[in-house]
Design a protein around this motif. Structure first.
Motif, short mmCIF file in Angstrom:
data_model
loop_
_atom_site.label_atom_id
_atom_site.label_comp_id
_atom_site.label_asym_id
_atom_site.label_seq_id
_atom_site.Cartn_x
_atom_site.Cartn_y
_atom_site.Cartn_z
N LEU A 81 1.37 17.82 13.99
CA LEU A 81 2.29 16.76 14.39
C LEU A 81 3.66 17.07 13.81
CD1 LEU A 81 0.14 13.55 13.76
CD2 LEU A 81 0.27 14.97 15.80
N ILE A 82 4.70 16.75 14.56
CA ILE A 82 6.06 16.97 14.07
C ILE A 82 6.98 15.91 14.66
CG2 ILE A 82 6.65 18.63 15.87
CD1 ILE A 82 8.26 20.14 13.63
N GLY A 83 7.90 15.46 13.85
CA GLY A 83 8.86 14.46 14.29
C GLY A 83 10.00 14.40 13.29
N PHE A 84 10.74 13.31 13.34
CA PHE A 84 11.84 13.09 12.40
C PHE A 84 11.61 11.77 11.68
CE2 PHE A 84 13.62 15.88 15.58
CZ PHE A 84 14.30 16.80 14.80
N ILE A 85 11.96 11.74 10.41
CA ILE A 85 11.87 10.50 9.67
C ILE A 85 13.27 10.12 9.19
CG2 ILE A 85 11.34 11.50 7.41
CD1 ILE A 85 9.33 9.06 7.14
N GLY A 130 22.47 3.51 0.09
CA GLY A 130 22.43 2.79 1.36
C GLY A 130 22.67 3.64 2.60
N ARG A 131 23.03 4.91 2.41
CA ARG A 131 23.26 5.78 3.56
C ARG A 131 21.94 6.10 4.25
NH1 ARG A 131 24.38 10.80 2.21
NH2 ARG A 131 23.69 10.42 0.10
N PRO A 132 21.94 6.15 5.58
CA PRO A 132 20.72 6.60 6.27
C PRO A 132 20.62 8.13 6.22
CG PRO A 132 22.43 6.05 7.86
CD PRO A 132 22.98 5.73 6.50
N ARG A 133 19.39 8.63 6.21
CA ARG A 133 19.14 10.08 6.26
C ARG A 133 18.05 10.31 7.29
NH1 ARG A 133 20.35 12.17 0.37
NH2 ARG A 133 19.21 10.48 -0.61
N ALA A 136 10.31 6.92 -2.33
CA ALA A 136 9.87 6.33 -3.60
C ALA A 136 10.76 5.15 -4.00
CB ALA A 136 9.86 7.39 -4.70
N ASN A 137 12.06 5.25 -3.75
CA ASN A 137 12.99 4.21 -4.19
C ASN A 137 13.06 3.01 -3.25
OD1 ASN A 137 13.82 5.56 -6.53
ND2 ASN A 137 15.26 6.80 -5.36
N ASP A 138 13.02 3.26 -1.96
CA ASP A 138 13.21 2.17 -1.00
C ASP A 138 11.99 1.98 -0.12
OD1 ASP A 138 15.60 0.48 0.48
OD2 ASP A 138 14.15 1.30 1.90
N GLY A 139 11.47 3.06 0.42
CA GLY A 139 10.24 3.01 1.22
C GLY A 139 10.42 2.75 2.69
N ARG A 140 11.54 2.16 3.09
CA ARG A 140 11.72 1.89 4.52
C ARG A 140 11.88 3.21 5.28
NH1 ARG A 140 16.67 -2.01 4.62
NH2 ARG A 140 17.19 -0.70 2.83
N TYR A 141 11.28 3.27 6.45
CA TYR A 141 11.34 4.49 7.25
C TYR A 141 11.31 4.15 8.74
CZ TYR A 141 6.61 4.01 8.90
OH TYR A 141 5.50 3.54 9.53
N VAL A 142 11.77 5.10 9.54
CA VAL A 142 11.53 5.13 10.98
C VAL A 142 11.05 6.54 11.28
CG1 VAL A 142 12.51 4.98 13.30
CG2 VAL A 142 13.35 3.45 11.50
N GLU A 180 10.61 8.31 24.68
CA GLU A 180 10.69 8.32 23.22
C GLU A 180 9.67 7.39 22.61
OE1 GLU A 180 14.05 6.23 21.21
OE2 GLU A 180 14.89 6.17 23.23
N PHE A 181 9.34 7.69 21.35
CA PHE A 181 8.38 6.90 20.59
C PHE A 181 8.83 6.84 19.15
CE2 PHE A 181 4.87 6.92 17.56
CZ PHE A 181 4.21 5.75 17.91
N GLN A 182 8.69 5.65 18.57
CA GLN A 182 8.97 5.53 17.14
C GLN A 182 8.13 4.41 16.54
OE1 GLN A 182 13.20 4.63 17.05
NE2 GLN A 182 12.77 2.48 16.68
N VAL A 183 7.82 4.57 15.27
CA VAL A 183 7.21 3.50 14.47
C VAL A 183 8.08 3.34 13.23
CG1 VAL A 183 4.82 3.67 15.27
CG2 VAL A 183 5.58 5.10 13.37
#
Length: 182
Positions: free
Chosen positions: A59-63, A70-73, A101-107, A118-121
């Motif tokens: 599996l491969i994608g982007f997180i 506060g910057r998005p990466r 580890a610090n924030d935990g929020r992801y897409v 497209e697909f995202q969780v």
């Protein structure tokens, strides 16, 4: 606010309440599910996600994550799907590990498919500290990795899938499906 319970089904084994760090001055809550429950609730969304992430191989994608300032990466990842959950093994000294580890929020976003499908969780990543669970994840990894690297489980709060019908023709329109654990 959680959905009302469905008669005859105890949702407790499938739902987890995550108490994230203090965000914007208040304590937040989010209702999340694992990959298995996501698949039970929205099988078509999950099937599309696996196809776009590359279910026939690695599996491969982007997180996308949130840095301390506060910057998005956004970086590429190889999610590990095993035992009804989706995991990441990340390099110890990477910004990705620090963000999770610090924030935990992801897409987590898959590569685009035909007709810009497209697909995202999205949700919250939690560090896996149990040696048995880490070993189970390690046994499912098909790529080169360092056994000392941290492992995170991705709890899912939201899912999204879309594509364009009649792309490039008159009358083009988007087809979208959204799902939320809340």
């Amino acid at each position: 606010m959680p959905r009302p319970a469905v008669t005859g089904i105890d949702p407790t084994p499938f739902l987890t309440i995550v108490l994230p760090p203090i965000l914007n001055g208040g304590l937040g809550r989010m209702l999340v599910v694992d990959w298995a429950e996501f698949t039970r609730q929205v099988p078509d969304l999950a099937a599309s996600g696996l196809r776009l992430l590359g279910a026939k191989g690695d599996l491969i994608g982007f997180i996308a994550t949130v840095a301390r300032d506060g910057r998005p990466r956004m970086v590429p990842v190889c999610p590990i799907l095993t035992q009804g959950a989706i995991y990441l093994s990340v390099g110890q000294d990477t910004p990705k590990r620090s963000d999770l580890a610090n924030d935990g929020r992801y897409v987590l976003h898959a590569f685009l498919g035909r007709s810009d499908e497209e697909f995202q969780v999205s949700g919250r990543a939690t560090s896996v500290t149990d040696a048995g669970e880490k070993g189970m994840v390690h046994s499912a990894i098909a790529f080169t990795f360092d056994r000392t690297d941290p492992v995170f489980v991705l709890d899912i709060q939201r899912g999204y899938w879309s594509y364009w019908e009649n792309a490039g023709l008159p009358g083009t329109y988007p087809v979208k499906k959204r799902w939320s654990a809340e």
